[in-house]
Design an enzyme around this catalytic site. Sequence first.
Site, mmCIF file in Angstrom:
data_model
loop_
_atom_site.group_PDB
_atom_site.id
_atom_site.type_symbol
_atom_site.label_atom_id
_atom_site.label_comp_id
_atom_site.label_asym_id
_atom_site.label_seq_id
_atom_site.Cartn_x
_atom_site.Cartn_y
_atom_site.Cartn_z
ATOM 1 N N MET A 26 0.626 -1.039 0.059
ATOM 2 C CA MET A 26 0.034 -0.107 -0.024
ATOM 3 C C MET A 26 0.755 1.065 0.069
ATOM 4 O O MET A 26 1.755 1.705 0.914
ATOM 5 C CB MET A 26 -0.964 0.032 1.255
ATOM 6 C CG MET A 26 -1.998 -0.953 1.101
ATOM 7 S SD MET A 26 -2.967 -1.119 2.597
ATOM 8 C CE MET A 26 -4.049 0.220 2.192
ATOM 9 N N SER A 27 0.779 1.943 -1.146
ATOM 10 C CA SER A 27 1.564 3.366 -1.289
ATOM 11 C C SER A 27 0.928 4.539 -0.463
ATOM 12 O O SER A 27 1.527 5.585 -0.433
ATOM 13 C CB SER A 27 1.691 3.582 -2.729
ATOM 14 O OG SER A 27 0.611 4.038 -3.380
ATOM 15 N N GLY A 28 -0.337 4.181 -0.367
ATOM 16 C CA GLY A 28 -1.057 5.489 0.208
ATOM 17 C C GLY A 28 -2.172 6.191 -0.775
ATOM 18 O O GLY A 28 -2.929 6.820 -0.521
ATOM 19 N N VAL A 30 -4.697 5.817 -4.473
ATOM 20 C CA VAL A 30 -6.038 5.241 -4.605
ATOM 21 C C VAL A 30 -5.844 3.921 -5.288
ATOM 22 O O VAL A 30 -6.761 2.926 -5.005
ATOM 23 C CB VAL A 30 -7.028 5.991 -5.571
ATOM 24 C CG1 VAL A 30 -6.284 6.358 -7.182
ATOM 25 C CG2 VAL A 30 -8.133 5.551 -5.835
ATOM 26 N N ASP A 31 -4.947 3.661 -6.102
ATOM 27 C CA ASP A 31 -4.938 2.374 -6.607
ATOM 28 C C ASP A 31 -4.326 1.270 -5.711
ATOM 29 O O ASP A 31 -5.379 0.181 -5.627
ATOM 30 C CB ASP A 31 -3.528 2.375 -7.689
ATOM 31 C CG ASP A 31 -3.966 3.272 -8.871
ATOM 32 O OD1 ASP A 31 -4.976 3.351 -9.179
ATOM 33 O OD2 ASP A 31 -2.875 4.041 -9.295
ATOM 34 N N SER A 32 -3.410 1.439 -4.956
ATOM 35 C CA SER A 32 -3.260 0.276 -3.834
ATOM 36 C C SER A 32 -4.537 0.054 -2.780
ATOM 37 O O SER A 32 -4.545 -0.919 -2.117
ATOM 38 C CB SER A 32 -1.993 0.447 -3.410
ATOM 39 O OG SER A 32 -1.718 1.554 -2.494
ATOM 40 N N LEU A 51 5.842 0.894 2.999
ATOM 41 C CA LEU A 51 7.236 1.162 2.927
ATOM 42 C C LEU A 51 7.353 2.745 3.349
ATOM 43 O O LEU A 51 7.074 3.613 2.732
ATOM 44 C CB LEU A 51 7.981 0.774 1.805
ATOM 45 C CG LEU A 51 7.721 -0.919 1.464
ATOM 46 C CD1 LEU A 51 8.581 -0.885 0.192
ATOM 47 C CD2 LEU A 51 7.932 -1.584 2.691
ATOM 48 N N CYS A 119 13.346 0.382 -7.862
ATOM 49 C CA CYS A 119 12.754 0.310 -6.812
ATOM 50 C C CYS A 119 11.592 -1.128 -6.631
ATOM 51 O O CYS A 119 11.654 -1.935 -5.864
ATOM 52 C CB CYS A 119 11.772 1.469 -6.673
ATOM 53 S SG CYS A 119 10.818 1.639 -5.175
ATOM 54 N N GLY A 143 -1.000 -2.442 -6.677
ATOM 55 C CA GLY A 143 -2.074 -1.404 -7.455
ATOM 56 C C GLY A 143 -1.336 -1.131 -8.832
ATOM 57 O O GLY A 143 -2.010 -0.411 -9.591
ATOM 58 N N CYS A 216 9.695 10.126 -6.707
ATOM 59 C CA CYS A 216 9.385 10.389 -5.549
ATOM 60 C C CYS A 216 10.170 10.973 -4.715
ATOM 61 O O CYS A 216 9.734 12.008 -3.990
ATOM 62 C CB CYS A 216 8.930 9.045 -4.619
ATOM 63 S SG CYS A 216 10.310 7.736 -4.407
#
Length: 380
Positions: A26-28, A30-32, A51, A119, A143, A216
């Site tokens: 989960m990246s935070g 919407v997708d994940s 992470l 990454c 995601g 990022c």
Amino acid sequence: MPLDPSPLNSLGFPKPPSETRVVVAMSGGVDSSVVAAKLKEEGYDVVGVTLQLYDHGAALAKKGACCAGIDIHDARRVAEEMGFPHYVLDYENIFQEAVIEEFAESYLGGATPVPCIRCNERVKFKDLLETAKDLEADCMATGHYIQRKMGETGPELHSAADANRDQSYFLFSTTPEQLEFLRFPLGHLPSKDATRALAAKYGLAVADKPDSQDICFVPDGNYAGVIEKLRPGAAEPGQIVHADGRVLGEHKGVIHYTIGQRRGLGIGGLSEPLYVVRLDVDKKQVVVGPKELLATRTIPVREINWLGDKPFTSQKEWHLSVKVRSTRPPREAIIRPLSDTTAEVELLTPEEGVSPGQACVFYDPDSSRIYGGGWIWRGY
């Protein structure tokens, strides 16, 4: 032959979703978040993992980045809303060593790196994947917009149904072993609007959250600024030289230029438009020339990850399509293996602005299948 009494669930396992543990990266965003919510609603034993890749203070100052402080908060909030456990893992040192340091060295070497691929390859699909196994997960879901389909010899990697969202260029280095364990629940969706509609359906607070932009850890797209911070004194001045040998001006550091660049060269008053055609790091020269000098037909590729059914070296030539930049469509090519991990790629139609450090990804011209790819470099 009797029928299998345990039909496969939506993730491909012969048991109920409630007995299938899936770790969601989960990246935070919407997708994940939608992936986690969707799988939880379907009854899976979901565990969310986010992470922390760099310092919260620096991350919070950058809008539109993934894995930043606000994103960790958003991922935790989704987990609370949907009722599944969520963990934050400190991967700062791993990310620094495996991704950021190489990014800096590549730029200093005159290449144009793609850190998002590294990454995925070295952090998310390596260390995080192993963490998922330590948590006794049956699989890990992300995601990403890409598809995993079962073929005659095992799982295959395929482009996303929505060509505008397809992330296959950034996932070419996914190995067959990793593909066995990974799942991509969004790859079949027709559009990002469909993802946001699901987020609204599940009542997620991130339903309208903007997509992450740029790399990022690079604020405002200022790559050179990041390199100078990581490697003080790296931006040494030098000459801007025409391909015919004429010295046209001075530059403030090779790291400020990329192959194919036209704007911002600082050499006005010329009768023809000029482009960066080569970066000579040893001589500290930015070599410019007319557009036709950008055309490339033969590309050396190394560190190849092959996803074909037959061994890469089992044929002298593979007639596939290749993509040499994420924003360009695949072009017809002949791939000639030199070893299990190196090849010469001949483009049937020359491409402009092919740059060392970029990926060369292999596609089936007659289907959505991805056959892996490798990294473009300067030569043998």
